[in-house]
Scaffold this motif. Structure first.
Motif, PDB file in Angstrom:
ATOM      1  N   SER A 166      11.110  20.717   5.271  1.00  0.00           N
ATOM      2  CA  SER A 166      10.175  21.064   4.274  1.00  0.00           C
ATOM      3  C   SER A 166      10.359  20.253   3.271  1.00  0.00           C
ATOM      4  N   THR A 167       9.440  18.940   3.126  1.00  0.00           N
ATOM      5  CA  THR A 167       9.730  18.045   2.068  1.00  0.00           C
ATOM      6  C   THR A 167       8.415  18.125   0.985  1.00  0.00           C
ATOM      7  N   SER A 168       8.687  17.852   0.023  1.00  0.00           N
ATOM      8  CA  SER A 168       7.693  17.949  -1.270  1.00  0.00           C
ATOM      9  C   SER A 168       6.806  17.126  -1.216  1.00  0.00           C
ATOM     10  N   PRO A 169       5.369  17.398  -1.256  1.00  0.00           N
ATOM     11  CA  PRO A 169       4.327  16.628  -1.374  1.00  0.00           C
ATOM     12  C   PRO A 169       4.041  15.865  -2.506  1.00  0.00           C
ATOM     13  N   ARG A 170       5.110  15.732  -3.262  1.00  0.00           N
ATOM     14  CA  ARG A 170       4.433  15.412  -4.869  1.00  0.00           C
ATOM     15  C   ARG A 170       3.981  13.865  -4.974  1.00  0.00           C
ATOM     16  N   ARG A 171       4.457  12.915  -3.872  1.00  0.00           N
ATOM     17  CA  ARG A 171       3.844  11.579  -4.015  1.00  0.00           C
ATOM     18  C   ARG A 171       2.346  11.526  -3.330  1.00  0.00           C
ATOM     19  N   TRP A 172       2.197  12.416  -2.242  1.00  0.00           N
ATOM     20  CA  TRP A 172       1.061  12.341  -1.936  1.00  0.00           C
ATOM     21  C   TRP A 172      -0.051  13.199  -2.989  1.00  0.00           C
ATOM     22  N   GLN A 173       0.652  14.297  -3.629  1.00  0.00           N
ATOM     23  CA  GLN A 173      -0.322  14.888  -4.950  1.00  0.00           C
ATOM     24  C   GLN A 173      -0.664  13.910  -5.683  1.00  0.00           C
ATOM     25  N   LYS A 174       0.219  13.093  -6.124  1.00  0.00           N
ATOM     26  CA  LYS A 174       0.183  12.247  -7.297  1.00  0.00           C
ATOM     27  C   LYS A 174      -0.809  11.221  -6.997  1.00  0.00           C
ATOM     28  N   ASP A 175      -0.870  10.600  -5.733  1.00  0.00           N
ATOM     29  CA  ASP A 175      -1.881   9.220  -5.282  1.00  0.00           C
ATOM     30  C   ASP A 175      -2.891   9.544  -4.828  1.00  0.00           C
ATOM     31  N   GLY A 176      -2.904  10.989  -4.256  1.00  0.00           N
ATOM     32  CA  GLY A 176      -3.933  11.235  -2.936  1.00  0.00           C
ATOM     33  C   GLY A 176      -3.579  10.997  -1.798  1.00  0.00           C
ATOM     34  N   VAL A 177      -3.956  11.807  -0.911  1.00  0.00           N
ATOM     35  CA  VAL A 177      -3.132  11.911   0.541  1.00  0.00           C
ATOM     36  C   VAL A 177      -3.631  10.599   1.278  1.00  0.00           C
ATOM     37  N   ILE A 178      -4.768  10.102   1.183  1.00  0.00           N
ATOM     38  CA  ILE A 178      -5.191   8.976   2.050  1.00  0.00           C
ATOM     39  C   ILE A 178      -4.728   7.862   1.506  1.00  0.00           C
ATOM     40  N   ARG A 179      -4.811   7.666   0.078  1.00  0.00           N
ATOM     41  CA  ARG A 179      -4.624   6.380  -0.806  1.00  0.00           C
ATOM     42  C   ARG A 179      -2.804   6.266  -0.331  1.00  0.00           C
ATOM     43  N   ARG A 180      -2.099   7.356  -0.522  1.00  0.00           N
ATOM     44  CA  ARG A 180      -0.677   7.333  -0.243  1.00  0.00           C
ATOM     45  C   ARG A 180      -0.293   6.865   1.083  1.00  0.00           C
ATOM     46  N   THR A 181      -0.944   7.662   1.989  1.00  0.00           N
ATOM     47  CA  THR A 181      -0.727   7.254   3.430  1.00  0.00           C
ATOM     48  C   THR A 181      -0.766   5.831   3.984  1.00  0.00           C
ATOM     49  N   LEU A 182      -2.092   5.292   3.269  1.00  0.00           N
ATOM     50  CA  LEU A 182      -2.483   3.790   3.758  1.00  0.00           C
ATOM     51  C   LEU A 182      -1.496   2.993   2.818  1.00  0.00           C
ATOM     52  N   HIS A 183      -0.979   3.216   1.668  1.00  0.00           N
ATOM     53  CA  HIS A 183      -0.066   2.470   1.115  1.00  0.00           C
ATOM     54  C   HIS A 183       1.173   2.398   1.926  1.00  0.00           C
ATOM     55  N   ASN A 184       1.901   3.523   2.424  1.00  0.00           N
ATOM     56  CA  ASN A 184       2.940   3.686   2.965  1.00  0.00           C
ATOM     57  C   ASN A 184       2.742   2.797   4.494  1.00  0.00           C
ATOM     58  N   TRP A 185       1.828   2.778   4.817  1.00  0.00           N
ATOM     59  CA  TRP A 185       1.509   2.011   6.359  1.00  0.00           C
ATOM     60  C   TRP A 185       1.548   0.590   5.954  1.00  0.00           C
ATOM     61  N   LEU A 186       0.776   0.089   4.863  1.00  0.00           N
ATOM     62  CA  LEU A 186       0.720  -1.256   4.502  1.00  0.00           C
ATOM     63  C   LEU A 186       2.225  -1.807   4.108  1.00  0.00           C
ATOM     64  N   LEU A 187       3.112  -1.022   3.667  1.00  0.00           N
ATOM     65  CA  LEU A 187       4.447  -1.477   3.265  1.00  0.00           C
ATOM     66  C   LEU A 187       5.143  -1.569   4.537  1.00  0.00           C
ATOM     67  N   LEU A 188       5.225  -0.652   5.501  1.00  0.00           N
ATOM     68  CA  LEU A 188       5.863  -0.765   6.738  1.00  0.00           C
ATOM     69  C   LEU A 188       5.264  -1.950   7.324  1.00  0.00           C
ATOM     70  N   LEU A 189       3.910  -2.316   7.515  1.00  0.00           N
ATOM     71  CA  LEU A 189       3.433  -3.493   8.050  1.00  0.00           C
ATOM     72  C   LEU A 189       4.070  -4.931   7.297  1.00  0.00           C
ATOM     73  N   ARG A 190       4.229  -4.773   6.022  1.00  0.00           N
ATOM     74  CA  ARG A 190       4.519  -5.890   5.541  1.00  0.00           C
ATOM     75  C   ARG A 190       5.952  -6.273   5.610  1.00  0.00           C
ATOM     76  N   TYR A 191       6.709  -4.939   5.746  1.00  0.00           N
ATOM     77  CA  TYR A 191       8.195  -5.187   6.204  1.00  0.00           C
ATOM     78  C   TYR A 191       8.447  -5.613   7.656  1.00  0.00           C
ATOM     79  N   LEU A 192       7.758  -5.206   8.411  1.00  0.00           N
ATOM     80  CA  LEU A 192       7.982  -5.610   9.814  1.00  0.00           C
ATOM     81  C   LEU A 192       7.622  -7.132  10.052  1.00  0.00           C
ATOM     82  N   PHE A 193       6.663  -7.575   9.204  1.00  0.00           N
ATOM     83  CA  PHE A 193       6.117  -9.097   9.379  1.00  0.00           C
ATOM     84  C   PHE A 193       6.806  -9.887   8.481  1.00  0.00           C
ATOM     85  N   GLY A 194       8.277  -9.230   7.881  1.00  0.00           N
ATOM     86  CA  GLY A 194       9.141  -9.999   7.025  1.00  0.00           C
ATOM     87  C   GLY A 194       9.030 -10.214   5.760  1.00  0.00           C
TER      88      GLY A 194
END
Length: 226
Positions: free
Chosen positions: A185-213
């Motif tokens: 059971s993890t806190s939703p605080r970052r999603w609530q602070k930034d908005g669920v969709i915005r935070r999720t897309l931001h996390n995906w973008l960070l992952l893709l950038r990391y995977l590409f070096g």
């Protein structure tokens, strides 16, 4: 086998005793190591439990902190836990059972402590990601046998994406992964602070950038700025 819980923290003084008390309620004797990324030790200073092993990280960043905590731990199994993530009631016995059956590393299913259906969608996508790619994130309470961790050279000492780097190394080396059936059971605080969709897309973008070096240091700065 002994489990050590490693908690990297930064300005979690309002939360830290709650998570420590939660761990003690599951197992009063569990080894808990808290590594503070704040040179002022703001979180460590707030800890009431005298049995907690306390460290100050000389370099801020979860990977660096976790690596320091792993070096100090006595356990045969290391459990990496965020300060705002709570474990299921039988967490430690579930880990020990999985390891006794041949698991080298694993994680719990993600559970987000909020009621919106959007969070249930995120949880299901995380389940799928873990099933397809054996790629849990740190908020799923990743655990690993010490011998497996030593073989891959330890926890990647990078400020962000240490969970992804760790999972990729373990998977590529052939260590057996298990996603346990229970959810944290993890806190939703970052999603609530930034908005669920915005935070999720931001996390995906960070992952893709990391995977590409991309440089994890730059990614960490971008993550903390958002």
């Amino acid at each position: 086998m002994k489990i050590s819980v490693i908690i990297p923290v930064l300005h979690e003084q309002d939360q830290i005793n709650r998570i420590i008390n939660h761990l003690r309620s599951i197992d009063p004797d569990i080894e808990i190591i808290v590594i503070d990324g704040d040179p002022g030790n703001s979180t460590i200073a707030a800890i009431a439990d005298k049995k907690v092993f306390r460290l100050t990280s000389t370099i801020k960043g979860r990977g660096n902190q976790l690596a320091a905590g792993a070096s100090a731990a006595d356990g045969d199994i290391l459990l990496m836990l965020h300060a705002d993530t709570f474990l299921p009631s039988h967490a430690f016995s579930s880990i020990l059972t999985a390891v006794s059956r041949g698991t080298d590393w694993g994680a719990f299913r993600l559970g987000i402590d909020a009621t919106s259906p959007l969070y249930r969608v995120i949880e299901r996508f995380v389940d799928l990601r873990c099933k397809l790619f054996a790629l849990p994130y740190g908020d799923q309470a990743i655990f690993v046998r010490r011998v497996a961790l030593q073989e891959i050279g330890g926890i990647p000492a990078i400020p962000l994406m240490e969970d992804v780097a760790l999972a990729r190394k373990l998977r590529q080396t052939g260590f057996r992964f298990t996603m346990l059936s229970e959810r944290v059971s993890t806190s939703p605080r970052r999603w609530q602070k930034d908005g669920v969709i915005r935070r999720t897309l931001h996390n995906w973008l960070l992952l893709l950038r990391y995977l590409f070096g991309a440089d994890p240091e730059k990614l960490a700065n971008r993550y903390q700025a958002n």
